[in-house]
Design a protein around this motif. Structure first.
Motif, short mmCIF file in Angstrom:
data_model
loop_
_atom_site.label_atom_id
_atom_site.label_comp_id
_atom_site.label_asym_id
_atom_site.label_seq_id
_atom_site.Cartn_x
_atom_site.Cartn_y
_atom_site.Cartn_z
N GLN A 1 -5.19 7.04 -42.00
CA GLN A 1 -6.20 6.96 -40.95
C GLN A 1 -7.55 6.51 -41.52
OE1 GLN A 1 -6.77 10.58 -38.73
NE2 GLN A 1 -8.29 9.68 -37.39
N LEU A 2 -7.96 7.07 -42.63
CA LEU A 2 -9.23 6.70 -43.24
C LEU A 2 -9.24 5.24 -43.69
CD1 LEU A 2 -9.93 9.94 -45.32
CD2 LEU A 2 -11.10 9.19 -43.23
N ASN A 3 -8.14 4.78 -44.28
CA ASN A 3 -8.06 3.37 -44.70
C ASN A 3 -8.09 2.44 -43.48
OD1 ASN A 3 -8.01 3.62 -47.52
ND2 ASN A 3 -5.85 4.19 -47.47
N ALA A 4 -7.39 2.82 -42.42
CA ALA A 4 -7.38 2.00 -41.20
C ALA A 4 -8.78 1.89 -40.61
CB ALA A 4 -6.41 2.59 -40.19
N LYS B 1 -6.73 -0.85 -35.70
CA LYS B 1 -6.51 0.04 -34.55
C LYS B 1 -5.04 0.43 -34.53
CE LYS B 1 -10.63 -1.11 -33.06
NZ LYS B 1 -11.73 -0.51 -33.72
N GLY B 2 -4.74 1.65 -34.03
CA GLY B 2 -3.35 2.06 -33.92
C GLY B 2 -3.16 3.55 -34.04
N VAL B 3 -2.04 3.94 -34.59
CA VAL B 3 -1.70 5.35 -34.69
C VAL B 3 -0.74 5.57 -35.86
CG1 VAL B 3 0.26 5.20 -33.10
CG2 VAL B 3 -0.97 7.36 -33.32
N VAL B 4 -0.82 6.75 -36.46
CA VAL B 4 0.11 7.17 -37.50
C VAL B 4 0.65 8.54 -37.10
CG1 VAL B 4 -1.75 8.16 -38.93
CG2 VAL B 4 0.44 7.58 -39.99
N ARG B 5 1.95 8.76 -37.33
CA ARG B 5 2.53 10.06 -36.98
C ARG B 5 3.74 10.36 -37.85
NH1 ARG B 5 6.19 9.64 -31.60
NH2 ARG B 5 7.27 7.72 -32.14
N ASN B 6 3.98 11.65 -38.03
CA ASN B 6 5.17 12.11 -38.75
C ASN B 6 6.38 12.03 -37.82
OD1 ASN B 6 3.71 12.75 -41.03
ND2 ASN B 6 3.63 14.92 -40.61
N LEU B 7 7.52 11.72 -38.38
CA LEU B 7 8.78 11.76 -37.65
C LEU B 7 9.59 12.96 -38.12
CD1 LEU B 7 9.75 7.97 -37.67
CD2 LEU B 7 8.59 9.27 -35.87
N SER B 8 10.49 13.43 -37.29
CA SER B 8 11.26 14.63 -37.61
C SER B 8 12.19 14.44 -38.80
CB SER B 8 12.07 15.08 -36.39
OG SER B 8 12.97 14.06 -35.99
N ILE C 1 -4.35 -6.73 -41.72
CA ILE C 1 -3.10 -5.96 -41.72
C ILE C 1 -2.40 -6.08 -43.08
CG2 ILE C 1 -0.80 -5.74 -40.70
CD1 ILE C 1 -3.07 -4.64 -38.94
N GLN C 2 -2.44 -7.23 -43.71
CA GLN C 2 -1.83 -7.39 -45.03
C GLN C 2 -2.53 -6.50 -46.06
OE1 GLN C 2 1.15 -8.77 -45.36
NE2 GLN C 2 0.92 -9.10 -43.17
N ASN C 3 -3.85 -6.41 -45.98
CA ASN C 3 -4.59 -5.50 -46.86
C ASN C 3 -4.24 -4.04 -46.55
OD1 ASN C 3 -5.95 -7.43 -48.39
ND2 ASN C 3 -7.61 -7.57 -46.91
N PHE C 4 -4.15 -3.72 -45.27
CA PHE C 4 -3.79 -2.37 -44.85
C PHE C 4 -2.41 -1.98 -45.37
CE2 PHE C 4 -2.04 0.33 -41.28
CZ PHE C 4 -2.76 1.47 -41.58
N LYS C 5 -1.48 -2.93 -45.33
CA LYS C 5 -0.11 -2.68 -45.82
C LYS C 5 -0.12 -2.29 -47.30
CE LYS C 5 4.44 -4.76 -46.04
NZ LYS C 5 5.24 -5.94 -45.78
N LYS C 6 -1.03 -2.88 -48.08
CA LYS C 6 -1.14 -2.50 -49.50
C LYS C 6 -1.50 -1.03 -49.62
CE LYS C 6 -2.60 -7.12 -50.88
NZ LYS C 6 -3.71 -7.95 -51.35
N TYR C 7 -2.39 -0.56 -48.76
CA TYR C 7 -2.76 0.86 -48.78
C TYR C 7 -1.61 1.75 -48.32
CZ TYR C 7 -7.56 -0.43 -49.79
OH TYR C 7 -8.69 -0.93 -50.40
N LEU C 8 -0.80 1.25 -47.38
CA LEU C 8 0.37 2.03 -46.97
C LEU C 8 1.31 2.24 -48.15
CD1 LEU C 8 1.29 0.46 -43.49
CD2 LEU C 8 0.10 2.62 -43.94
N LYS C 9 1.47 1.23 -48.99
CA LYS C 9 2.35 1.34 -50.15
C LYS C 9 1.81 2.33 -51.18
CE LYS C 9 4.29 -3.29 -49.81
NZ LYS C 9 4.41 -4.62 -50.39
N ILE C 10 0.48 2.35 -51.33
CA ILE C 10 -0.14 3.26 -52.29
C ILE C 10 -0.08 4.70 -51.79
CG2 ILE C 10 -2.32 3.90 -53.40
CD1 ILE C 10 -3.02 0.85 -53.29
N GLY C 11 -0.43 4.91 -50.53
CA GLY C 11 -0.41 6.24 -49.94
C GLY C 11 -1.52 7.12 -50.47
N SER D 1 -4.48 9.79 -35.77
CA SER D 1 -3.30 10.46 -36.29
C SER D 1 -2.76 11.39 -35.19
CB SER D 1 -3.68 11.29 -37.52
OG SER D 1 -2.57 11.94 -38.04
N LYS D 2 -1.47 11.31 -34.95
CA LYS D 2 -0.83 12.19 -33.97
C LYS D 2 -0.06 13.27 -34.71
CE LYS D 2 -0.36 9.26 -29.96
NZ LYS D 2 0.54 8.77 -28.93
#
Length: 89
Positions: free
Chosen positions: A22-25, A31-38, A53-63, A87-88
């Motif tokens: 969320q902070l990186n986004a 814009k969008g949403v992030v949520r945990n799945l069961s 979005i390509q830059n954002f994807k790099k942050y998704l990989k890092i976590g 974040s949901k």
């Protein structure tokens, strides 16, 4: 507007992954949403210019510091426009 859908797998729940996402986004203007799945995965819907979005994807990989991303599945959807990133629970 294109919506990128990411399914993030690995150790991504209970380790600060959603708040880091969320902070990186917000910093990048995504814009969008992030949520945990069961099943232990994290789902991310993201909208923005392709280069952002390509830059954002790099942050998704890092976590977060404590997360360990093992894979990310990506697809593009046609959905409603998001007004912010949140974040949901």
């Amino acid at each position: 507007m294109k919506t990128y859908h990411f399914l993030v797998k690995g150790r991504v729940q209970g380790v600060g992954y959603r708040i880091t996402t969320q902070l990186n986004a917000q910093r990048l203007g995504v814009k969008g949403v992030v949520r945990n799945l069961s099943n232990g995965d994290v789902e991310v819907f993201a909208q923005g210019e392709d280069i952002i979005i390509q830059n954002f994807k790099k942050y998704l990989k890092i976590g977060s510091i404590m997360s360990k991303v093992t894979s990310i599945e990506e697809s593009i959807l046609d959905t409603e426009k998001f007004e912010e990133f949140k974040s949901k629970y």
